[in-house]
Design an enzyme around this catalytic site. Structure first.
Site, PDB file in Angstrom:
ATOM      1  N   HIS A 290      54.269  -3.460  60.608  1.00 46.09           N
ATOM      2  CA  HIS A 290      54.504  -4.582  61.805  1.00 46.09           C
ATOM      3  C   HIS A 290      54.843  -4.038  62.968  1.00 46.09           C
ATOM      4  O   HIS A 290      54.540  -4.509  63.940  1.00 46.09           O
ATOM      5  CB  HIS A 290      55.801  -5.543  61.186  1.00 46.09           C
ATOM      6  CG  HIS A 290      55.814  -6.766  61.602  1.00 46.09           C
ATOM      7  ND1 HIS A 290      56.213  -7.717  60.912  1.00 46.09           N
ATOM      8  CD2 HIS A 290      55.668  -7.510  62.834  1.00 46.09           C
ATOM      9  CE1 HIS A 290      56.155  -8.999  61.375  1.00 46.09           C
ATOM     10  NE2 HIS A 290      55.716  -8.743  62.742  1.00 46.09           N
TER      11      HIS A 290
ATOM     12  N   ASP B 231      47.404 -15.173  58.274  1.00 46.74           N
ATOM     13  CA  ASP B 231      48.499 -13.865  58.423  1.00 46.74           C
ATOM     14  C   ASP B 231      49.743 -14.471  58.010  1.00 46.74           C
ATOM     15  O   ASP B 231      50.457 -15.227  58.670  1.00 46.74           O
ATOM     16  CB  ASP B 231      48.279 -13.918  60.057  1.00 46.74           C
ATOM     17  CG  ASP B 231      49.145 -12.580  60.441  1.00 46.74           C
ATOM     18  OD1 ASP B 231      48.506 -11.344  60.496  1.00 46.74           O
ATOM     19  OD2 ASP B 231      50.306 -12.733  61.097  1.00 46.74           O
TER      20      ASP B 231
HETATM   21  N1  LIG Z   1      52.603  -8.832  64.694  1.00 46.61           N
HETATM   22  C1  LIG Z   1      53.771  -9.375  65.408  1.00 46.61           C
HETATM   23  O1  LIG Z   1      54.517  -8.897  65.807  1.00 46.61           O
HETATM   24  C2  LIG Z   1      53.663 -11.050  65.601  1.00 46.61           C
HETATM   25  C3  LIG Z   1      54.226 -11.507  66.579  1.00 46.61           C
HETATM   26  C4  LIG Z   1      54.201 -13.082  66.761  1.00 46.61           C
HETATM   27  C5  LIG Z   1      53.323 -13.582  66.165  1.00 46.61           C
HETATM   28  N2  LIG Z   1      52.343 -12.941  65.087  1.00 46.61           N
HETATM   29  C6  LIG Z   1      51.459 -13.838  64.414  1.00 46.61           C
HETATM   30  O2  LIG Z   1      50.687 -14.429  65.404  1.00 46.61           O
HETATM   31  C7  LIG Z   1      50.578 -15.875  64.951  1.00 46.61           C
HETATM   32  C8  LIG Z   1      50.507 -16.594  66.425  1.00 46.61           C
HETATM   33  O3  LIG Z   1      51.548 -16.419  67.271  1.00 46.61           O
HETATM   34  P1  LIG Z   1      52.638 -17.259  67.473  1.00 46.61           P
HETATM   35  O4  LIG Z   1      52.834 -18.196  66.461  1.00 46.61           O
HETATM   36  O5  LIG Z   1      53.937 -16.726  67.994  1.00 46.61           O
HETATM   37  O6  LIG Z   1      52.069 -18.181  69.021  1.00 46.61           O
HETATM   38  P2  LIG Z   1      51.056 -18.992  69.246  1.00 46.61           P
HETATM   39  O7  LIG Z   1      50.134 -19.057  68.095  1.00 46.61           O
HETATM   40  O8  LIG Z   1      50.609 -18.618  70.638  1.00 46.61           O
HETATM   41  O9  LIG Z   1      51.637 -20.389  69.771  1.00 46.61           O
HETATM   42  C9  LIG Z   1      52.342 -21.242  68.601  1.00 46.61           C
HETATM   43  C10 LIG Z   1      52.790 -22.462  69.449  1.00 46.61           C
HETATM   44  O10 LIG Z   1      51.875 -23.232  69.949  1.00 46.61           O
HETATM   45  C11 LIG Z   1      51.949 -24.590  69.605  1.00 46.61           C
HETATM   46  N3  LIG Z   1      50.397 -24.984  69.447  1.00 46.61           N
HETATM   47  C12 LIG Z   1      49.584 -24.559  68.522  1.00 46.61           C
HETATM   48  N4  LIG Z   1      48.363 -25.059  68.805  1.00 46.61           N
HETATM   49  C13 LIG Z   1      48.473 -25.692  69.967  1.00 46.61           C
HETATM   50  C14 LIG Z   1      47.662 -26.698  70.628  1.00 46.61           C
HETATM   51  N5  LIG Z   1      46.283 -26.677  70.314  1.00 46.61           N
HETATM   52  N6  LIG Z   1      48.031 -27.188  71.656  1.00 46.61           N
HETATM   53  C15 LIG Z   1      49.462 -27.214  72.255  1.00 46.61           C
HETATM   54  N7  LIG Z   1      50.133 -26.428  71.515  1.00 46.61           N
HETATM   55  C16 LIG Z   1      49.737 -25.855  70.275  1.00 46.61           C
HETATM   56  C17 LIG Z   1      52.709 -24.705  68.239  1.00 46.61           C
HETATM   57  O11 LIG Z   1      53.570 -25.852  68.134  1.00 46.61           O
HETATM   58  P3  LIG Z   1      53.101 -26.699  66.701  1.00 46.61           P
HETATM   59  O12 LIG Z   1      53.410 -25.777  65.470  1.00 46.61           O
HETATM   60  O13 LIG Z   1      54.271 -27.788  66.991  1.00 46.61           O
HETATM   61  O14 LIG Z   1      51.755 -27.323  66.807  1.00 46.61           O
HETATM   62  C18 LIG Z   1      53.670 -23.315  68.537  1.00 46.61           C
HETATM   63  O15 LIG Z   1      54.740 -23.796  69.109  1.00 46.61           O
HETATM   64  C19 LIG Z   1      52.005 -15.949  64.262  1.00 46.61           C
HETATM   65  O16 LIG Z   1      52.050 -17.355  63.551  1.00 46.61           O
HETATM   66  C20 LIG Z   1      51.981 -14.827  63.290  1.00 46.61           C
HETATM   67  O17 LIG Z   1      50.997 -14.937  62.456  1.00 46.61           O
HETATM   68  C21 LIG Z   1      52.548 -11.709  65.070  1.00 46.61           C
END
Ligand SMILES: NC(=O)c1ccc[n+]([C@@H]2O[C@H](COP(=O)([O-])OP(=O)(O)OC[C@H]3O[C@@H](n4cnc5c(N)ncnc54)[C@H](OP(=O)(O)O)[C@@H]3O)[C@@H](O)[C@H]2O)c1
Length: 278
Positions: A110, A47
């Protein structure tokens, strides 16, 4: 045990993996290595978004990984400043160029950006691109039911996917049920609720983790899968990229699911899609 590893059948007949690698805040310089690690682990959904600024790195990984392109389900998103038929088409072509591919598996709007009032027209452009084979599925992100209804009224089509903020603090049961009735797949963004940084320390999560000999992150990802959501955790660390995918050989009990459901606060951590900010 319920098999939660099977792909999701979308309302347009395409199939989408249940778990993917999210790339928000993965820089273009680190995206190639991170996405290669995800693909080597077994992820087949990636993604990204034009707004993330990492499509070049993501594309290099997808094209250079050795995994056949047709086995990777690649998603990107049109940003708010490219709403409208012509702008969305130009944004799609630019994303395809940066990603080094001639089609997307899924293209998302988005944000609805209701103040612009162009999301129905933008979705029509996605449907046209789908007819031309530039994208396989047309979806949206951060849409409320009122926005989805307008898209359906204007085009006769329900988006294949709505990617929304969804985690134990904001688990959106009403939206999930509403979308399921209409065949719209729910994809969870921010699935680990990491913006507040505390979901993984909640007793409901750590107790389940201890009971199953798993990490808190694995428990929360499992909770999404058992709720029927597509989930796209992000990590920049190879060890967590692997850990987050290793979730198919245990199952949370009804009691564990209910305890995590009870963390619901009713409050978003992100922007309200119906508001004026976007
Ligand atoms: N459509 C939208 O508006 C929108 C908005 C936000 C996000 N997204 C999509 O959704 C994806 C995921 O959301 P997100 O990146 O905001 O947040 P998330 O996946 O909920 O959290 C990511 C955070 O959690 C940490 N993490 C990951 N795995 C872990 C684990 N097993 N244990 C502890 N900490 C962990 C990561 O740190 P490290 O990297 O240091 O491991 C990072 O700080 C995004 O990457 C993007 O593709 C879409």
């Amino acid at each position: 045990m319920t098999d939660r590893s099977e792909p999701v059948k979308l309302n347009d007949g395409q199939v989408m993996p249940r778990i993917g690698y999210g790339t928000y805040k993965v820089g273009d310089d680190e995206a190639q290595e991170a996405v290669e690690a995800a693909l080597a682990t077994g992820y087949r959904l990636v993604d990204t978004a034009e707004m993330y600024g990492n499509e070049v790195g993501v594309g290099r990984a997808v094209n250079g990984s050795g995994v056949p392109r047709e086995e990777v389900f690649l998603t990107t998103k049109v940003w708010n400043d490219h709403h409208g038929a012509d702008a969305a088409r130009a944004a799609l072509e630019a994303s395809l160029e940066r990603l080094g591919t001639d089609y997307l598996d899924l293209y998302l709007i988005h944000w609805p950006s209701p103040k612009q009032g162009l999301y129905v027209e933008t979705f029509e452009a996605l449907l046209k691109a789908r007819d031309e084979g530039l994208i396989r599925s047309a979806g949206v992100s951060n849409f409320l039911p009122e926005h989805l209804e307008k898209v359906h009224e204007g085009t006769g089509v329900w988006p294949a996917v709505n990617q929304v903020e969804l985690h134990p603090y904001f688990n959106q049961p009403a939206l999930r049920a509403w979308q399921a009735e209409r065949g719209i797949a729910t994809e969870s963004w921010g699935p680990l609720g990491q913006r507040t940084g505390s979901v993984l320390g909640e007793e409901a999560v750590t107790a389940a983790a201890a009971a199953h000999g798993r990490s808190p992150g694995q428990v929360v990802i499992r909770w999404h899968l058992q709720n029927g959501c597509i989930v796209i955790p992000k990590s920049s660390k190879a060890s967590r990229i692997a850990e987050n995918f290793d979730v198919f050989d245990f199952e949370l009990t009804e009691g564990e699911m209910a305890a995590i459901d009870a963390l619901e606060s009713g409050e978003r951590q992100g922007i309200d899609p119906g508001g004026s900010e976007r």
